[in-house]
Write a protein that holds these residues in place. Structure first.
Motif, PDB file in Angstrom:
ATOM      1  N   GLN A 151     -12.966  11.184 -20.005  1.00  0.00           N
ATOM      2  CA  GLN A 151     -12.812   9.792 -20.424  1.00  0.00           C
ATOM      3  C   GLN A 151     -14.153   9.110 -20.655  1.00  0.00           C
ATOM      4  O   GLN A 151     -15.094   9.314 -19.899  1.00  0.00           O
ATOM      5  N   PRO A 152     -14.208   8.286 -21.691  1.00  0.00           N
ATOM      6  CA  PRO A 152     -15.412   7.475 -21.903  1.00  0.00           C
ATOM      7  C   PRO A 152     -15.345   6.246 -21.003  1.00  0.00           C
ATOM      8  O   PRO A 152     -14.417   5.456 -21.090  1.00  0.00           O
ATOM      9  N   GLY A 153     -16.255   6.115 -20.110  1.00  0.00           N
ATOM     10  CA  GLY A 153     -16.231   4.963 -19.209  1.00  0.00           C
ATOM     11  C   GLY A 153     -15.353   5.198 -18.002  1.00  0.00           C
ATOM     12  O   GLY A 153     -14.810   6.278 -17.799  1.00  0.00           O
ATOM     13  N   ARG A 154     -15.217   4.169 -17.214  1.00  0.00           N
ATOM     14  CA  ARG A 154     -14.462   4.243 -15.960  1.00  0.00           C
ATOM     15  C   ARG A 154     -12.987   3.911 -16.218  1.00  0.00           C
ATOM     16  O   ARG A 154     -12.648   2.783 -16.563  1.00  0.00           O
ATOM     17  N   PRO A 155     -12.081   4.867 -16.008  1.00  0.00           N
ATOM     18  CA  PRO A 155     -10.661   4.632 -16.261  1.00  0.00           C
ATOM     19  C   PRO A 155     -10.017   3.728 -15.210  1.00  0.00           C
ATOM     20  O   PRO A 155     -10.563   3.504 -14.123  1.00  0.00           O
ATOM     21  N   VAL A 156      -8.836   3.271 -15.563  1.00  0.00           N
ATOM     22  CA  VAL A 156      -7.986   2.491 -14.658  1.00  0.00           C
ATOM     23  C   VAL A 156      -6.785   3.349 -14.307  1.00  0.00           C
ATOM     24  O   VAL A 156      -6.143   3.920 -15.191  1.00  0.00           O
ATOM     25  N   LEU A 157      -6.489   3.469 -13.013  1.00  0.00           N
ATOM     26  CA  LEU A 157      -5.239   4.079 -12.581  1.00  0.00           C
ATOM     27  C   LEU A 157      -4.307   2.917 -12.278  1.00  0.00           C
ATOM     28  O   LEU A 157      -4.547   2.143 -11.355  1.00  0.00           O
ATOM     29  N   LEU A 158      -3.265   2.773 -13.086  1.00  0.00           N
ATOM     30  CA  LEU A 158      -2.308   1.673 -12.950  1.00  0.00           C
ATOM     31  C   LEU A 158      -1.089   2.159 -12.197  1.00  0.00           C
ATOM     32  O   LEU A 158      -0.299   2.943 -12.718  1.00  0.00           O
ATOM     33  N   ASP A 159      -0.950   1.702 -10.968  1.00  0.00           N
ATOM     34  CA  ASP A 159       0.191   2.065 -10.127  1.00  0.00           C
ATOM     35  C   ASP A 159       1.278   1.026 -10.369  1.00  0.00           C
ATOM     36  O   ASP A 159       1.099  -0.150 -10.051  1.00  0.00           O
ATOM     37  N   VAL A 160       2.409   1.452 -10.939  1.00  0.00           N
ATOM     38  CA  VAL A 160       3.462   0.515 -11.316  1.00  0.00           C
ATOM     39  C   VAL A 160       4.621   0.498 -10.320  1.00  0.00           C
ATOM     40  O   VAL A 160       5.675  -0.071 -10.590  1.00  0.00           O
ATOM     41  N   ARG A 161       4.413   1.094  -9.150  1.00  0.00           N
ATOM     42  CA  ARG A 161       5.460   1.118  -8.128  1.00  0.00           C
ATOM     43  C   ARG A 161       5.552  -0.236  -7.414  1.00  0.00           C
ATOM     44  O   ARG A 161       4.672  -1.079  -7.538  1.00  0.00           O
ATOM     45  N   GLU A 162       6.608  -0.406  -6.657  1.00  0.00           N
ATOM     46  CA  GLU A 162       6.821  -1.624  -5.874  1.00  0.00           C
ATOM     47  C   GLU A 162       5.839  -1.651  -4.701  1.00  0.00           C
ATOM     48  O   GLU A 162       5.386  -0.591  -4.245  1.00  0.00           O
ATOM     49  N   PRO A 163       5.509  -2.849  -4.195  1.00  0.00           N
ATOM     50  CA  PRO A 163       4.531  -2.941  -3.091  1.00  0.00           C
ATOM     51  C   PRO A 163       4.874  -2.058  -1.889  1.00  0.00           C
ATOM     52  O   PRO A 163       3.985  -1.443  -1.303  1.00  0.00           O
ATOM     53  N   TRP A 164       6.147  -1.965  -1.512  1.00  0.00           N
ATOM     54  CA  TRP A 164       6.503  -1.138  -0.352  1.00  0.00           C
ATOM     55  C   TRP A 164       6.193   0.337  -0.623  1.00  0.00           C
ATOM     56  O   TRP A 164       5.821   1.071   0.297  1.00  0.00           O
ATOM     57  N   GLU A 165       6.319   0.765  -1.888  1.00  0.00           N
ATOM     58  CA  GLU A 165       6.018   2.154  -2.227  1.00  0.00           C
ATOM     59  C   GLU A 165       4.518   2.421  -2.138  1.00  0.00           C
ATOM     60  O   GLU A 165       4.097   3.472  -1.646  1.00  0.00           O
ATOM     61  N   VAL A 166       3.724   1.462  -2.607  1.00  0.00           N
ATOM     62  CA  VAL A 166       2.260   1.606  -2.554  1.00  0.00           C
ATOM     63  C   VAL A 166       1.812   1.662  -1.098  1.00  0.00           C
ATOM     64  O   VAL A 166       0.910   2.433  -0.750  1.00  0.00           O
ATOM     65  N   GLN A 167       2.460   0.869  -0.230  1.00  0.00           N
ATOM     66  CA  GLN A 167       2.115   0.900   1.197  1.00  0.00           C
ATOM     67  C   GLN A 167       2.518   2.225   1.838  1.00  0.00           C
ATOM     68  O   GLN A 167       1.853   2.706   2.743  1.00  0.00           O
ATOM     69  N   THR A 168       3.589   2.829   1.345  1.00  0.00           N
ATOM     70  CA  THR A 168       4.080   4.094   1.897  1.00  0.00           C
ATOM     71  C   THR A 168       3.163   5.260   1.540  1.00  0.00           C
ATOM     72  O   THR A 168       2.876   6.115   2.375  1.00  0.00           O
ATOM     73  N   ALA A 169       2.722   5.298   0.290  1.00  0.00           N
ATOM     74  CA  ALA A 169       1.899   6.417  -0.194  1.00  0.00           C
ATOM     75  C   ALA A 169       1.006   5.914  -1.312  1.00  0.00           C
ATOM     76  O   ALA A 169       1.494   5.306  -2.262  1.00  0.00           O
ATOM     77  N   SER A 170      -0.285   6.175  -1.197  1.00  0.00           N
ATOM     78  CA  SER A 170      -1.224   5.709  -2.213  1.00  0.00           C
ATOM     79  C   SER A 170      -2.267   6.761  -2.528  1.00  0.00           C
ATOM     80  O   SER A 170      -2.615   7.578  -1.683  1.00  0.00           O
ATOM     81  N   VAL A 171      -2.766   6.699  -3.752  1.00  0.00           N
ATOM     82  CA  VAL A 171      -3.845   7.580  -4.187  1.00  0.00           C
ATOM     83  C   VAL A 171      -5.154   7.029  -3.622  1.00  0.00           C
ATOM     84  O   VAL A 171      -5.406   5.824  -3.710  1.00  0.00           O
ATOM     85  N   PRO A 172      -5.974   7.871  -3.004  1.00  0.00           N
ATOM     86  CA  PRO A 172      -7.252   7.382  -2.479  1.00  0.00           C
ATOM     87  C   PRO A 172      -8.198   6.970  -3.615  1.00  0.00           C
ATOM     88  O   PRO A 172      -8.100   7.465  -4.734  1.00  0.00           O
ATOM     89  N   ALA A 173      -9.089   6.063  -3.300  1.00  0.00           N
ATOM     90  CA  ALA A 173     -10.070   5.593  -4.278  1.00  0.00           C
ATOM     91  C   ALA A 173     -10.886   6.762  -4.808  1.00  0.00           C
ATOM     92  O   ALA A 173     -11.058   7.776  -4.134  1.00  0.00           O
ATOM     93  N   GLY A 174     -11.391   6.588  -6.018  1.00  0.00           N
ATOM     94  CA  GLY A 174     -12.169   7.649  -6.634  1.00  0.00           C
ATOM     95  C   GLY A 174     -13.016   7.110  -7.763  1.00  0.00           C
ATOM     96  O   GLY A 174     -13.406   5.938  -7.740  1.00  0.00           O
ATOM     97  N   ASP A 175     -13.232   7.930  -8.768  1.00  0.00           N
ATOM     98  CA  ASP A 175     -14.044   7.550  -9.928  1.00  0.00           C
ATOM     99  C   ASP A 175     -13.202   6.803 -10.959  1.00  0.00           C
ATOM    100  O   ASP A 175     -13.218   7.122 -12.150  1.00  0.00           O
ATOM    101  N   PHE A 176     -12.444   5.844 -10.492  1.00  0.00           N
ATOM    102  CA  PHE A 176     -11.556   5.047 -11.332  1.00  0.00           C
ATOM    103  C   PHE A 176     -11.272   3.751 -10.579  1.00  0.00           C
ATOM    104  O   PHE A 176     -11.534   3.645  -9.384  1.00  0.00           O
TER     105      PHE A 176
END
Length: 111
Positions: A17-42
């Motif tokens: 990718q050219p530049g720093r990508p965005v990882l857009l998590d479109v799940r509901e807040p409770w789902e993001v709290q349950t399981a999330s992708v760790p921070a990285g080069d995005f």
């Protein structure tokens, strides 16, 4: 056609990718709290699918965006919507956070 990126191929996709990508998590807040992708080069942005149309201004059009959900269906719909809105570089993370846990990081809870 929306690019499909398997979690196992995520590092290769990031490097391409050219530049720093965005990882857009479109799940509901409770789902993001349950399981999330760790921070990285995005940048991780969490906006539930139903809120995307009203929050488009929060998403840069000049950076690659990879959409993520639980299994890949909601994120594909969001990716298609973004493409229709003029976002040129959009991908879907095939298999979602569930595949991410299986293919990349077994420490991420499956639900």
């Amino acid at each position: 056609m929306i690019a499909q990126v398997r979690p196992a191929d995520w590092p290769d996709w990031l490097q391409a990718q050219p530049g720093r990508p965005v990882l857009l998590d479109v799940r509901e807040p409770w789902e993001v709290q349950t399981a999330s992708v760790p921070a990285g080069d995005f940048d991780l942005v969490a906006i539930p699918m139903n809120e995307i149309p009203g929050r488009l201004a929060e998403l840069p059009q000049d950076r690659p965006i990879a959409c993520l959900c639980h299994h890949g269906a909601r994120s594909l719909r969001v990716a298609m919507f973004l493409a229709q809105q003029g976002y040129a570089d959009v991908a879907n993370i095939a298999g979602g956070i569930d595949a991410w846990s299986r293919e990349r990081d077994p420490g991420i809870p499956r639900y």
